[in-house]
Enzyme design. Structure first.
Site, PDB file in Angstrom:
ATOM      1  N   LYS A 139      44.136  72.295  15.324  1.00 14.28           N
ATOM      2  CA  LYS A 139      43.450  71.220  14.611  1.00 14.28           C
ATOM      3  C   LYS A 139      42.673  71.846  13.462  1.00 14.28           C
ATOM      4  O   LYS A 139      41.800  72.686  13.668  1.00 14.28           O
ATOM      5  CB  LYS A 139      42.498  70.520  15.580  1.00 14.28           C
ATOM      6  CG  LYS A 139      41.629  69.459  14.995  1.00 14.28           C
ATOM      7  CD  LYS A 139      40.976  68.699  16.154  1.00 14.28           C
ATOM      8  CE  LYS A 139      39.669  68.038  15.761  1.00 14.28           C
ATOM      9  NZ  LYS A 139      39.020  67.405  16.911  1.00 14.28           N
ATOM     10  N   ASP A 188      31.695  59.987  23.237  1.00 12.39           N
ATOM     11  CA  ASP A 188      32.776  59.354  22.482  1.00 12.39           C
ATOM     12  C   ASP A 188      33.997  59.165  23.374  1.00 12.39           C
ATOM     13  O   ASP A 188      35.111  59.520  23.008  1.00 12.39           O
ATOM     14  CB  ASP A 188      33.098  60.191  21.242  1.00 12.39           C
ATOM     15  CG  ASP A 188      33.777  59.361  20.151  1.00 12.39           C
ATOM     16  OD1 ASP A 188      33.757  58.108  20.257  1.00 12.39           O
ATOM     17  OD2 ASP A 188      34.327  59.945  19.212  1.00 12.39           O
ATOM     18  N   LYS A 197      47.054  63.302  12.450  1.00  9.52           N
ATOM     19  CA  LYS A 197      46.296  63.321  11.217  1.00  9.52           C
ATOM     20  C   LYS A 197      45.200  62.295  11.367  1.00  9.52           C
ATOM     21  O   LYS A 197      45.414  61.231  11.930  1.00  9.52           O
ATOM     22  CB  LYS A 197      47.217  62.931  10.068  1.00  9.52           C
ATOM     23  CG  LYS A 197      46.633  63.127   8.712  1.00  9.52           C
ATOM     24  CD  LYS A 197      47.682  62.759   7.680  1.00  9.52           C
ATOM     25  CE  LYS A 197      47.029  62.633   6.325  1.00  9.52           C
ATOM     26  NZ  LYS A 197      47.868  61.964   5.357  1.00  9.52           N
TER      27      LYS A 197
END
Ligand SMILES: *[C@@H]1O[C@H](CO)[C@@H](O)[C@H](O)[C@H]1NC(C)=O
Ligand SMILES: *[C@@H]1O[C@H](CO)[C@@H](O)[C@H](O)[C@H]1NC(C)=O
Ligand SMILES: *[C@@H]1O[C@H](CO)[C@@H](O)[C@H](O)[C@H]1NC(C)=O
Ligand SMILES: *[C@@H]1O[C@H](CO)[C@@H](O)[C@H](O)[C@H]1NC(C)=O
Ligand SMILES: *[C@@H]1O[C@H](CO)[C@@H](O)[C@H](O)[C@H]1NC(C)=O
Ligand SMILES: *[C@@H]1O[C@H](CO)[C@@H](O)[C@H](O)[C@H]1NC(C)=O
Ligand SMILES: *[C@@H]1O[C@H](CO)[C@@H](O)[C@H](O)[C@H]1NC(C)=O
Length: 827
Positions: free
Chosen positions: A516, A614, A496
C-alpha cells in the site's frame, strides 16, 4: 419540522440532540445593566437591572445620573454620565474565557448634560475598546469580545477624553460566551494585500475583538432575538462590488447540520447559514469590499454551509475564497465537514493597507463541481491591551471604528453603527476537524480504506513522527519494494483510494504481499502511517491483518501486508463491480465471528486496550479461505487517554457511534456500535450509508432498526439469504445487532459478548434439520443444552489467551465454539 427530521435522518440518528447537547449554551442572566436608573426595566427580552441600586450584584464607582424621561420605557431614556474615570466592576463565572461586552449609547440632552457632545474612551480589562468616541444623534450599540484572565474579575472603565467634560452609557450587557468561540492555541494564516505573510498563534489570548462588520450574506437583517449571543447581522448587498456575478441562493428550509465539529449554533445562527450568495456566472468572481481602518489588523471569519449541493460533496471538490487578490484558500465543504448542509467557518488574520479597504471574493475552480458560495462574514478588529490596534502604529486620531449601514459612498471610517455588532466566534476550527468521513459508495476498498484526511492522531500522545527503532526489523528498502511490485506496475494494482494505491507484490522469497503506497496530499498522512506501524508491530493476531513491513525512504509511506486474496467483506456483500460469489449465512456468520475475535483482541490484548475507530465492511479483509482479518489501524488509539485528548471525531459516516458524536465520548463501545452496522450490512447486503436511497432509508442502522421494530425484518434481509436462515439464528443475530446499536455505550455488549452471541447464532443455524429444544435463543431454553456441552464451559472466558487459543484453527469446531458460551450469557 418535518423537513428537519427528515434531513437529519439522512446521516445520523441524532442531529437534533447534537444541537441541544454538543453546542449547548445558555445565555447567562447577568449582566444586563440599566445605567443611570434605580429601577429594573424589561428591554429586548431581558431584565436590565438598575445600576443606582445598592442591591445590585455589581458595583459602579462614581458618575451621575441623567434622565430624559421620568417614565422610561427603554434603556435609552436614562444614562450614567462620567465626568472622570468611572468603573463598573463585574465578575465572570469560574470557567469562562471570554466575555461579550455590549454597550448601548443613545445621547440626549438634559438641563445639566448635552450628551451629543461627549467624547470619551472605554476600556475593559486593559483593552482600549473605544478612543475619542463620540455618538452623533443616533442610537448606537457596540459590542466586543474580551478575553478574561484568571482573576475572574473585570472592569469596564469610562473616561472623558481630553477636551471633553463627559462620557456616558445607557445600558451595558456583559455576559460570558462559550469558551470555544475563539480557538485557543490555534495558528492562523496572516494575509496582507500582497498575499500571505506568516502566521499568528493564539490571538484570542492577546487581543480583544471589535466586530466591525457582521454580515448575513444573501439574507435579511438578524436582530438580537435571532442570535444566541444577541448579535446583529446585516445584509451584504451594499458591500458587493459587482452584483451581476452573484445571486441570492434559494434559502435553505431545513436545519443546518450543526454536529459540533464545524460551527456551533452560537458561532452563527441558523438564519446566517440558511442563506447565501452564489455565483450567477461561474466564469467570474464575486467580490465584497469593506471600508476599514488603514494599517490595522483584523480577524476575518468567513462562514460557509453548503446547502446548495445535493447530497454528500466530494471531499476534493472546492472553490476559491480570496482575501484581497493575491491570497486564495480552497474551500472544500465535503472535506471540511463531510456531511451535507453542515456549517463551518474559516478564520484569517488580515492586515489592511493604506487604501482603507479590505476585500474578499469567491470564485469557482474550473475543474471541480463545487459551487462557490458565501453565507456570512465577520470582520473584527484586533485590539491590544495597550489600545493600539494590531501590531501597527496607529495614530491617536481615530479608533472609532464602525460602519454606516447606509453609507453609499464608502470612503470614510465612519461612526455609525446601526445596531450593535457583536462577536461570536471560535477558533480552532482550523485545526480541529470535524468528522471527516465520506460515503462508502465511492470507496475503493483494499487493505483498509481510510476515509479521513486530516491528521492528528495521537496514538502515543506525542506526535508520532519518527518510527521507533524497535520496528527496524520490519523496514524495507525502497529498492526492494520497487522490485516486488515491478516498479509499481499498474497491472499489479489491486486497489485504489483516497490514500493512494495498493499493489500485489512478490517478495524475493516468493511470498505474495499487498503493498500500500501512501500518496502525499491524499488521505492518510504520516501520523496514520506511523500509528498503523506501531499498532501492527506490537499486536499480532490471527484475525488482525499482518504487517510484513514498511518503507519510509524518500518520503515514501509504504506498508506491506499479507496478501488477502478475497478482498474486503464488502466486496462479497454488495459491491456490484465484482463477481464474487455470494456468501451463505454460515459463511457470513463465520466471517463476523473472526472479525469479532480480532476486535476483541484489539480491545483487550494489550495493556491499555486499543480502540479501532474505523470498523466497517471495507476494513474487514478475507484471505483465500475466507478467514476474516481486521485492517486499517491508522486512526486507532489507546483506550486509556483522557477524554479531553479526543479533539476530533474520526471514522466513517454510517458507522459513527452517536454517543461519540454527541459527547466526544470514545470507548471500545464505539467500535461495538460500528460493528453492529457491519452486522447489518452482512444481513442486508447494502451500504451503511446510501444517499441514492430515499432519506429515511439512507442510513442503514437507522432504517434497519426501525424495520426490525416494525416486524418487517423480511424487507431488509438480503434476498439471496431469504428463507435460508434458521429463524432462531436470525432472532439471535437481530438481538445482537440491536444491542450493539444501542444509543449509549453502557447499554451495548462488549466484543466478547458479541462473540458469544454470534457463535450461538451460528450454532442455532447449524442445528437446522434436527430441531432441538435449545435452538430457541432464550436463556430458558438454552439451559436445556446437553450436559456434554455444559461441562466444557470454561469458568470465565474473558481473557485473551482463551481467544488466542481458540483462534488457532481457522474456525473452531462447533464444540469449541460452543464451549465459550457461558450459560447465562446465551441470551
Ligand atoms: C443632535 O441633536 C441636538 C439636539 O437635538 C442638536 O443640537 C445637534 O445639533 C444635533 N447634532 C447633529 C450632529 O445632528
Ligand atoms: C444590483 O445593485 C443595483 C444597485 O444597487 C440594484 O439596483 C440591483 O437590483 C442589484 N441587482 C441584484 C441582482 O441584486
Ligand atoms: C460571465 O463572466 C465572464 C467573465 O467576466 C463574461 O465574459 C461573460 O459574458 C459572463 N457571462 C454572462 C452570461 O454574464
Ligand atoms: C478571480 O479573482 C482572482 C484574484 O483576484 C483572479 O486571479 C482570478 O483571475 C479571478 N477570476 C475571474 C474569473 O475573474
Ligand atoms: C491560488 O493559490 C495558489 C497558491 O496557493 C496558486 O497557485 C493559484 O494560482 C491561486 N489561484 C488563483 C485563481 O489565484
Ligand atoms: C481589492 O482591494 C484592493 C485594494 O486593497 C484593490 O486594489 C483591488 O482592486 C480590490 N479587488 C477587487 C477585486 O476589487
Ligand atoms: C462532476 O460531475 C459529473 C457528473 O456528476 C462527473 O461526471 C464529473 O466527474 C464530476 N467532476 C469532478 C471534477 O468531480
Amino acid at each position: 419540522m418535518k423537513s428537519i427530521l427528515c434531513l437529519s435522518s439522512i446521516i445520523l440518528f441524532s442531529i437534533l440532540s447534537l444541537v441541544s447537547s454538543q453546542s449547548r449554551y445558555d445565555l447567562p442572566d447577568h449582566y444586563f445593566i440599566n445605567c443611570g436608573s434605580k429601577s429594573d426595566i424589561s428591554f429586548a427580552e431581558r431584565t436590565f437591572v438598575g445600576d443606582d441600586n445598592n442591591d445590585a450584584s455589581f458595583s459602579v464607582s462614581g458618575g451621575k445620573i441623567a434622565v430624559q424621561s421620568n417614565n422610561p420605557t427603554t434603556v435609552y431614556e436614562t444614562a450614567r454620565v462620567f465626568t472622570k474615570k468611572t468603573s463598573y466592576n463585574l465578575k465572570a463565572d469560574d470557567t469562562s474565557t471570554f466575555v461579550m461586552v455590549r454597550l448601548h449609547f443613545s445621547p440626549f440632552s438634559t438641563n445639566e448634560f448635552e450628551l451629543h457632545n461627549s467624547i470619551f474612551d472605554v476600556e475593559a480589562s486593559g483593552f482600549k475598546l473605544l478612543s475619542n468616541f463620540k455618538v452623533e444623534n443616533t442610537t448606537l450599540v457596540k459590542d466586543f469580545i474580551i478575553p478574561i484572565g484568571s482573576e475572574r474579575k473585570f472592569t469596564i472603565d469610562f473616561t472623558p477624553s481630553r477636551g471633553s467634560t463627559s462620557g456616558f452609557v445607557n445600558a451595558i450587557e456583559a455576559f460570558t460566551t462559550p469558551n470555544d468561540i475563539f480557538g485557543q492555541g490555534v495558528t492562523l494564516k496572516r494575509i496582507s494585500p500582497n498575499g500571505e505573510h506568516g502566521e499568528m498563534s493564539d490571538i484570542s489570548a492577546s487581543y480583544a475583538f471589535n466586530p466591525i462588520y457582521r454580515i448575513n450574506v444573501g439574507g435579511p437583517m438578524i436582530n438580537f432575538d435571532g442570535d444566541p449571543l444577541r448579535r446583529n447581522w446585516t445584509p451584504d448587498d451594499q458591500y458587493i462590488l459587482n452584483n451581476k456575478t452573484a445571486r441570492n441562493s434559494t434559502p435553505f428550509t431545513g436545519f443546518p447540520t450543526y454536529n459540533g465539529h464545524g460551527s456551533h449554533i452560537y458561532d452563527a445562527p441558523v438564519n446566517v447559514y440558511a442563506t447565501a450568495k452564489q455565483l450567477s456566472n461561474t466564469s467570474a468572481n464575486v467580490t465584497w469590499n469593506f471600508a476599514v481602518d488603514k494599517n490595522a489588523l483584523y480577524l476575518v471569519r468567513a462562514h460557509f454551509c453548503d446547502f446548495i449541493s445535493i447530497g454528500l460533496v466530494d471531499p476534493k471538490d472546492a472553490f476559491h475564497f480570496f482575501v484581497y487578490t493575491h491570497y486564495n484558500e480552497s474551500i472544500e465543504p465535503g472535506n471540511k465537514v463531510g456531511v451535507p448542509q453542515a456549517p463551518f467557518y474559516n478564520d484569517f488574520v488580515v492586515d489592511s493597507d493604506e487604501s482603507g479597504f479590505l476585500n474578499i471574493s469567491i470564485g469557482a475552480i474550473s475543474d471541480t463541481n463545487q459551487t462557490a458560495f458565501l453565507n456570512g462574514v465577520e470582520i473584527m478588529e484586533l485590539v491590544t491591551r495597550s489600545g493600539s490596534v494590531g501590531t501597527h502604529k496607529k495614530g491617536e486620531k481615530n479608533v472609532y471604528i464602525v460602519v454606516g449601514c447606509a453609507v453609499g459612498g464608502v470612503v470614510l471610517v465612519l461612526v455609525l453603527l446601526v445596531l450593535g455588532f457583536l462577536i461570536g466566534s471560535k477558533y480552532g476550527k482550523k485545526s480541529k476537524p470535524v468528522a471527516e468521513a465520506k460515503s462508502e459508495s465511492n470507496a475503493v476498498p483494499s487493505y483498509g480504506q481510510s476515509s479521513y484526511t486530516s491528521i492528528n492522531i495521537d496514538f502515543t500522545i506525542n506526535h508520532p513522527s519518527p518510527i521507533p527503532n524497535l520496528n527496524l526489523n520490519l523496514k524495507f528498502a525502497f529498492a526492494d519494494i520497487l522490485q516486488a511490485t515491478n516498479n509499481f506496475d499498474e497491472k499489479l494494482m489491486i486497489g485504489k483510494g483516497g490514500f493512494g494505491k495498493v499493489y500485489k507484490g512478490t517478495l524475493p522469497d516468493g511470498m505474495i504481499v499487498a503493498v500500500k503506497r501512501g500518496e502525499k496530499g491524499h488521505g492518510q498522512g504520516r501520523p496514520e502511517f506511523v500509528t498503523e506501524i506501531m499498532v501492527l508491530s506490537k499486536i499480532r493476531h490471527r484475525h488482525l491483518v499482518t504487517l510484513i513491513g514498511y518503507c519510509d525512504e524518500k518520503s515514501e509511506m509504504i506498508l506491506v501486508y499479507e496478501f488477502m486474496k478475497k478482498g474486503t467483506l464488502q466486496d462479497h456483500l454488495y459491491d456490484a463491480n465484482n463477481d464474487c460469489p455470494k456468501l451463505s449465512w454460515t459463511q457470513r456468520l463465520e466471517i463476523c465471528i473472526s472479525a469479532t475475535r480480532g476486535l476483541h483482541y484489539l480491545h483487550t490484548g494489550s495493556d491499555a486496550g486499543i480502540i479501532h475507530r474505523d470498523v466497517k465492511s471495507t476494513n474487514i479483509l478475507l484471505n483465500e479461505n475466507y478467514v476474516a482479518k481486521v485492517a486499517d489501524f491508522g486512526i486507532s488509539r489507546l483506550d486509556n487517554l483522557e477524554e479531553d485528548e479526543i479533539s476530533d471525531i474520526k471514522g466513517s459516516f454510517g458507522y459513527l457511534d452517536p454517543e461519540y458524536i454527541r459527547c466526544m465520548k470514545l470507548t471500545q463501545k464505539s467500535d461495538v456500535y460500528s460493528f453492529g452496522v457491519v452486522l447489518l450490512e452482512v444481513l442486508c447486503a447494502r451500504p451503511a450509508l446510501d444517499n441514492t436511497l430515499p432519506p429515511r432509508e439512507a442510513n442503514l442502522a437507522d432504517w434497519a432498526i426501525k424495520q426490525i421494530h416494525n416486524g418487517k425484518v423480511e424487507e431488509i434481509i438480503d434476498p439471496f439469504l431469504s428463507d435460508t436462515i434458521n429463524p432462531n439464528s436470525l432472532r439471535k443475530f437481530l438481538e445482537t445487532v440491536e444491542r450493539c446499536l444501542k444509543d449509549t455505550g453502557d447499554e451495548r455488549p462488549s466484543m466478547i459478548d458479541v462473540l458469544w452471541d454470534l457463535e450461538y447464532a451460528l450454532k442455532l443455524h447449524q442445528m437446522v434439520g434436527n430441531r432441538e429444544p435449545h435452538e430457541d435463543s432464550t436463556m430458558n431454553t438454552s439451559l436445556q443444552l446437553p450436559m456434554s456441552m455444559i461441562q466444557r464451559l470454561p469458568s470465565h472466558v474473558n481473557d485473551d489467551s482463551e481467544v488466542n487459543e481458540s483462534s488457532a484453527s481457522s474456525f473452531p469446531s462447533e464444540s469449541q465454539v460452543f464451549s465459550q458460551l457461558k450459560m447465562g450469557e446465551a441470551r
